[in-house]
Design an enzyme around this catalytic site. Structure first.
Site, PDB file in Angstrom:
ATOM      1  N   CYS A   1      64.268  36.955  57.449  1.00 52.13           N
ATOM      2  CA  CYS A   1      64.701  36.193  58.617  1.00 52.13           C
ATOM      3  C   CYS A   1      64.980  37.140  59.777  1.00 52.13           C
ATOM      4  CB  CYS A   1      65.967  35.368  58.377  1.00 52.13           C
ATOM      5  SG  CYS A   1      65.919  34.383  56.893  1.00 52.13           S
TER       6      CYS A   1
ATOM      7  N   ARG B   1      59.232  38.099  60.916  1.00 50.67           N
ATOM      8  CA  ARG B   1      60.221  38.250  59.841  1.00 50.67           C
ATOM      9  C   ARG B   1      60.402  36.972  59.033  1.00 50.67           C
ATOM     10  NH1 ARG B   1      63.442  42.766  60.819  1.00 50.67           N
ATOM     11  NH2 ARG B   1      65.086  41.985  59.479  1.00 50.67           N
TER      12      ARG B   1
ATOM     13  N   TRP C   1      63.004  32.733  56.809  1.00 51.74           N
ATOM     14  CA  TRP C   1      62.137  32.855  55.640  1.00 51.74           C
ATOM     15  C   TRP C   1      63.011  32.411  54.475  1.00 51.74           C
ATOM     16  CZ3 TRP C   1      62.185  35.819  51.068  1.00 51.74           C
ATOM     17  CH2 TRP C   1      60.971  35.841  50.362  1.00 51.74           C
TER      18      TRP C   1
ATOM     19  N   ASN D   1      71.149  36.705  58.352  1.00 51.92           N
ATOM     20  CA  ASN D   1      69.964  37.262  57.702  1.00 51.92           C
ATOM     21  C   ASN D   1      70.445  38.039  56.492  1.00 51.92           C
ATOM     22  OD1 ASN D   1      67.601  38.689  57.037  1.00 51.92           O
ATOM     23  ND2 ASN D   1      68.083  40.300  58.493  1.00 51.92           N
ATOM     24  N   GLY D   2      70.051  37.618  55.311  1.00 48.91           N
ATOM     25  CA  GLY D   2      70.503  38.311  54.100  1.00 48.91           C
ATOM     26  C   GLY D   2      70.750  37.305  53.008  1.00 48.91           C
TER      27      GLY D   2
ATOM     28  N   GLU E   1      44.712  47.411  46.989  1.00 43.55           N
ATOM     29  CA  GLU E   1      45.023  47.015  48.365  1.00 43.55           C
ATOM     30  C   GLU E   1      44.031  45.949  48.866  1.00 43.55           C
ATOM     31  OE1 GLU E   1      47.426  47.179  50.175  1.00 43.55           O
ATOM     32  OE2 GLU E   1      46.793  47.013  52.236  1.00 43.55           O
TER      33      GLU E   1
ATOM     34  N   LYS F   1      45.308  42.341  50.100  1.00 43.39           N
ATOM     35  CA  LYS F   1      44.997  41.834  51.442  1.00 43.39           C
ATOM     36  C   LYS F   1      44.363  40.448  51.347  1.00 43.39           C
ATOM     37  CE  LYS F   1      46.636  44.376  54.246  1.00 43.39           C
ATOM     38  NZ  LYS F   1      47.619  44.572  53.270  1.00 43.39           N
TER      39      LYS F   1
ATOM     40  N   GLU G   1      46.925  37.808  50.265  1.00 39.49           N
ATOM     41  CA  GLU G   1      47.945  37.554  51.277  1.00 39.49           C
ATOM     42  C   GLU G   1      47.481  36.601  52.365  1.00 39.49           C
ATOM     43  OE1 GLU G   1      50.824  41.272  52.173  1.00 39.49           O
ATOM     44  OE2 GLU G   1      48.733  41.681  52.593  1.00 39.49           O
TER      45      GLU G   1
ATOM     46  N   HIS H   1      37.963  45.699  29.399  1.00 34.97           N
ATOM     47  CA  HIS H   1      39.059  45.373  28.483  1.00 34.97           C
ATOM     48  C   HIS H   1      39.764  44.079  28.865  1.00 34.97           C
ATOM     49  CE1 HIS H   1      38.455  49.197  26.581  1.00 34.97           C
ATOM     50  NE2 HIS H   1      38.608  49.833  27.729  1.00 34.97           N
TER      51      HIS H   1
ATOM     52  N   LYS I   1      56.943  39.940  57.174  1.00 30.86           N
ATOM     53  CA  LYS I   1      56.542  41.343  57.286  1.00 30.86           C
ATOM     54  C   LYS I   1      57.570  42.282  56.683  1.00 30.86           C
ATOM     55  CE  LYS I   1      54.103  44.513  59.968  1.00 30.86           C
ATOM     56  NZ  LYS I   1      53.051  44.513  58.955  1.00 30.86           N
TER      57      LYS I   1
HETATM   58  C1  G6P Z   1      56.271  42.545  52.590  1.00 27.19           C
HETATM   59  C2  G6P Z   1      55.004  42.492  53.403  1.00 27.19           C
HETATM   60  C3  G6P Z   1      53.985  43.475  52.857  1.00 27.19           C
HETATM   61  C4  G6P Z   1      54.590  44.864  52.778  1.00 27.19           C
HETATM   62  C5  G6P Z   1      55.862  44.873  51.945  1.00 27.19           C
HETATM   63  C6  G6P Z   1      56.581  46.204  52.007  1.00 27.19           C
HETATM   64  O1  G6P Z   1      56.042  41.995  51.334  1.00 27.19           O
HETATM   65  O2  G6P Z   1      54.479  41.184  53.416  1.00 27.19           O
HETATM   66  O3  G6P Z   1      52.863  43.508  53.704  1.00 27.19           O
HETATM   67  O4  G6P Z   1      53.664  45.749  52.236  1.00 27.19           O
HETATM   68  O5  G6P Z   1      56.759  43.888  52.462  1.00 27.19           O
HETATM   69  O6  G6P Z   1      57.024  46.417  53.320  1.00 27.19           O
HETATM   70  P1  G6P Z   1      57.492  47.810  53.858  1.00 27.19           P
HETATM   71  O7  G6P Z   1      58.067  47.525  55.218  1.00 27.19           O
HETATM   72  O8  G6P Z   1      58.549  48.312  52.927  1.00 27.19           O
HETATM   73  O9  G6P Z   1      56.335  48.703  53.919  1.00 27.19           O
END
Ligand code: G6P
Length: 643
Positions: free
Chosen positions: A2, A27, A74, A100-101, A518, A522, A525, A541, A638
Site C-alpha cells: 500500500c 504499491r 494492496w 501501510n503495514g 526470470e 515475467k 506476472e 525428470h 511493486k
Molecule cells: C514484488 C514485485 C516483484 C519483485 C519483488 C521483490 O513481488 O512484484 O517484481 O521482484 O517484489 O522486490 P524488491 O524491491 O525487493 O526487488
C-alpha cells in the site's frame, strides 16, 4: 504494501493527495481513498478499483480542506472492496487513519474493543487504530484536556505501544483541523518539506513537483505536523532534531514518454542503464594501467565500486537474501561469485531465511538484494542476521552487510553497512526490468572486484581473461540497444501465437538457468499464463510430461560449457511435438528451433545480460497483445512491504 500520502498546508489538499497517490499506485491499486478536514468536519471518499474511480468520485463530490490523508491499497486483511478501503474512521466519523503495514495483534484488539460496544465496519486490521485513538482521546478529554494537535499526538503516542507489527500511518481529526500526525515502525514514511506545507508519503515519487527536501522518518518515530512546523519524537517520546536531506537528480519523476506502457519504456532504457553503469564503474583503460603500475591500489583497477576495502577482506562465504526477480539476479550473482571469484555463495528466499537460517559461519558477507529497498521479507531477514551475529563475541562472526538496491535512501540503506546503488532511475512497471539488469551489473562488478583482488585465477580465468570480460562489458550498451530494438519487433510479431497458450516451459542451464526462471516469472506476472522455469537437464525428470504441441518451450542456448547439452534437451522437447523457441546465436547449431530470437555470441559468463532481453519483450508483447494491464498486473505490487 500500500501507499500512503498526507498533506498539511495552505493549498487544497485533495488534488495533491490524488496526484501523490497516482505516483504511488505501483504499491497497490485495488482500492483507494482520501479524507480531508475543514471547518465543517471530516470528508472521506473511497472507491474500489483503480485510482481513477476515486478521482471520478472526487470530481463529483469534492473533498475540501487544507489538511488530509490518502491511501492506495494492496489487500492483506479483507477483500478489495470499498468498505475495506482506507481511510478508516472511528465511530463518530471525526477521526481518520490510513495505514501501510500489518497490525499483527488486530484480532485481540478488535475483540477487546467490540466487548466495549465498538462497531466495526471493515474486515481490516487497520480499523482498530481509529477506534483505539478515539477511546484514548475521549479519556484524555474526560481528564480535562482540550482538543488540539498536541492532544492528538499524545493519543497516538499512547496507542502505538498497543500495536504489534510493522506500519506507517497518518491520522487526522476534525477537532484539530490544523494538525496531522504521522508515525512509522518498520514500514517506510518520509516527510517532504515545502514552503509552509508538508507532504508525507511512503515513497519519493509522491513528492515529485512538490519538494526535493525530505526528512525520512526513522523506526519508532512520531511527528506532529502543522503549517508552522514539524515536531518529531522518537519511540521514547523524546524530541528529535534532524537535518533534512535533498533528493538528487530526476530520480523521483515518473514519466511514460511516448511509450504505451512504463514496462516497455523501462525495457528500452536498459542500454542507458548499462551505459551509466559502465561509465561509473569501469574506469578507462589508461586509468587501469596506471593503477596496476601502482601495485595494490585501494580501489580495484578494473572495476571501481564505491565500497570500503574492508568489505572485501577475508570473506570466506557469501549469502544472498532476496525475493522475486531480485532473487533471480542473486542466482546469477552467486554463479559469478563462485565461478569468477571462487567464493562459496548461497542464495536464499528472504522469507525462508528468517525462520530457518543456516548455522553461523565466520567471515561471511550477507548481501540483501532489493530494487525497492523496502521488501519486508528481505529487510527482516537482514535484520535477523545482523542481530544474531551481534550476539557472538568472536569478531570473525561480526555482521558484514551489503545492500544492492535502486533506492539507497530506502530502509535497506539505513539497515546495511554499505550500499551498491544500481542507479537505474525510477522504475514504475510492477514487472522489474531495468532494475534487474542493474542488479546483474552490480554482481558483475562485485564478482570482478573480488576476483581481481584474489589474483583472478579461478577456473582458469587469469587477469587477462578478466580484462577481456571487462572489455566485453564495455560494449554492452551498444549490444543492448540493437537487441532491444530488434526483439521489440520480433516479439510483437510472435505474440499472437500465444493467444490460446496456457502453459510455457522456459529452459536454461548454468548461468542462464536463473534467466529461464526470470522469463517464466515475467510471463506469469503480466500475462497470467502458467509458466515454469527449469534447468534444462531436469526437464526429463518431470516437466517433460507436460509437453505436447500446445506447450511452447523457450530454450536459452548460448555457446559455452552447456551449449550442446541444452541443444540436446531442446531436441528432447521437439521430439514431444513442443513448439521450440530458441534464445541463441544464429548458426547451424540453432536451426532446430521453430523460432529463433537471436542474441549475439559473447562470453558465456556475460550472456544473461543479453538473454534476458527477449524474455522481457516476449512477456511484454504477449500481455499487451492480450490487452492486459501490463504496468499494474492483478494481485501484485511493486514493493511488498508486508511479510
Ligand atoms: C514484488 C514485485 C516483484 C519483485 C519483488 C521483490 O513481488 O512484484 O517484481 O521482484 O517484489 O522486490 P524488491 O524491491 O525487493 O526487488
Amino acid at each position: 504494501m500500500c501507499g500512503i500520502v498526507a498533506l498539511i498546508g495552505s493549498r487544497e489538499a485533495a488534488p495533491q493527495l490524488l496526484e501523490g497517490l497516482r505516483q504511488l499506485e505501483y504499491r497497490g491499486y485495488d482500492s483507494a481513498g482520501i479524507a480531508t478536514i475543514d471547518a465543517a468536519g471530516l470528508h472521506c471518499l473511497r472507491a474500489e478499483g483503480k485510482l481513477v474511480n476515486l478521482t471520478v468520485r472526487f470530481e463529483a463530490q469534492g473533498a475540501p480542506g487544507h489538511c488530509g490523508i490518502g491511501h492506495t491499497r494492496w489487500a492483506t486483511h479483507g477483500k478489495p472492496e470499498e468498505r475495506n478501503a482506507h481511510p478508516h474512521l472511528d465511530g463518530s466519523g471525526e477521526l481518520a487513519v490510513v495505514q501501510n503495514g500489518i497490525i499483527e495483534n488486530h484480532r485481540s484488539l478488535r475483540e477487546e474493543l467490540q466487548a466495549t460496544g465498538v462497531m466495526f465496519r471493515s474486515d481490516t486490521d487497520t480499523e482498530v487504530i481509529p477506534h483505539l485513538l478515539a477511546r484514548q482521546l475521549q479519556l484524555l478529554q474526560q481528564g480535562g484536556r482540550v482538543a488540539s494537535g498536541s492532544l492528538l499526538l499524545q493519543a497516538v503516542q499512547e496507542v502505538l505501544p498497543l500495536l504489534q507489527g510493522a506500519y506507517a500511518l497518518a491520522v487526522v481529526w476534525a477537532q484539530a483541523p490544523g494538525a496531522l500526525v504521522v508515525a512509522r515502525r518498520a514500514a517506510p514514511l518520509l516527510i517532504g518539506l515545502g514552503e509552509g506545507e508538508f507532504l508525507c508519503a511512503s515513497d519519493t515519487p509522491a513528492l515529485a513537483g512538490f519538494t526535493r527536501t525530505i526528512l525520512p522518518m526513522e523506526d519508532g518515530e512520531v511527528a506532529l505536523l502543522t503549517p508552522l512546523g514539524i515536531e518529531l519524537y522518537d519511540a521514547a517520546g523524546e524530541r528529535v532534531q534532524r537535518t533534512p536531506s535533498l533528493l538528487s537528480g530526476t530520480e523521483h519523476v515518473a514519466d511514460k514518454r511516448s511509450f504505451r506502457h512504463f514496462m516497455l519504456k523501462e525495457i528500452h532504457e536498459q542500454p542507458e542503464t548499462a551505459a551509466l553503469w559502465v561509465a561509473r564503474h569501469l574506469p578507462e583503460l589508461g586509468n587501469q594501467a596506471g593503477s596496476q603500475a601502482g601495485g595494490s591500489a585501494p580501489s580495484s583497477p578494473m572495476v571501481a565500486l564505491p565500497l570500503d576495502d574492508a568489505l572485501f577482506e577475508g570473506v570466506e562465504r557469501i549469502q544472498l537474501l532476496a525475493c522475486g526477480t531480485s532473487r533471480h539476479a542473486a542466482q546469477v550473482g552467486a554463479y559469478l561469485l563462485e565461478q569468477l571469484a571462487g567464493i562459496p555463495t548461497d542464495v536464499f528466499y528472504a522469507s525462508e531465511f528468517r525462520y530457518a537460517p543456516p548455522p553461523l559461519g565466520p567471515h561471511t558477507l550477507t548481501i540483501g538484494v532489493t530494487q525497492s529497498g523496502e521488501t519486508a521479507d528481505t529487510l527482516a531477514a537482514l535484520a535477523m542476521e545482523q542481530a544474531r551475529r551481534r550476539l557472538v563475541a568472536d569478531p570473525a562472526y561480526a555482521p558484514r552487510l551489503l545492500g544492492i538496491t535502486n533506492r539507497p535512501e530506502s530502509s535497506l540503506g539505513r539497515l546495511v553497512d554499505q550500499v551498491l546503488d544500481i542507479g537505474a532511475g525510477i522504475e514504475v512497471g510492477v514487472a522489474a526490468t531495468k532494475t534487474f539488469l542493474g542488479q546483474l551489473l552490480a554482481f558483475y562488478g562485485l564478482a570482478l572486484a573480488f576476483a581481481e583482488r584474489r589474483g583472478g585465477s579461478v577456473n582458469g580465468r587469469g587477469p587477462e581473461q578478466l580484462r577481456a570480460l571487462v572489455a566485453q562489458l564495455r560494449s554492452l550498451p551498444g549490444l543492448l540497444r540493437q537487441l532491444v530494438d530488434d526483439h521489440d519487433q520480433r516479439c510483437e510479431a510472435l505474440a499472437h501465437r500465444f493467444a490460446e497458450t496456457q502453459d510455457v516451459i522456459f529452459l536454461g542451464r548454468g548461468i542462464n538457468y536463473p534467466i529461464a526462471l526470470e522469463g517464466a516469472l515475467k510471463l506469469k506476472e503480466i500475462s497470467y499464463i502458467h509458466a515454469e522455469g527449469y534447468p534444462a537437464g531436469e526437464m526429463k525428470h518431470g516437466p517433460i510430461a507436460l509437453l505436447d504441441a500446445q506447450v511452447p518451450v523457450v530454450s536459452i542456448a548460448v555457446p559455452g560449457t552447456v551449449f550442446e547439452k541444452v541443444l540436446s534437451n531442446a531436441q528432447e522437447a521437439k521430439a514431444r511435438d513442443a513448439q521450440l523457441i530458441g534464445v541463441a546465436p544464429e548458426g547451424p547449431d540453432t536451426d532446430i528451433f521453430d523460432v529463433l530470437l537471436p542474441v549475439p555470441a559473447v562470453d558465456e559468463l556475460l550472456s544473461p545480460l543479453l538473454t534476458v532481453i527477449p524474455m522481457q519483450l516476449l512477456s511484454y508483447h504477449i500481455a499487451a497483445h492480450r490487452g492486459l494491464d501490463v504496468d499494474q498486473p492483478r494481485n501484485l505490487a511493486k514493493s511488498v512491504t508486508v511479510e
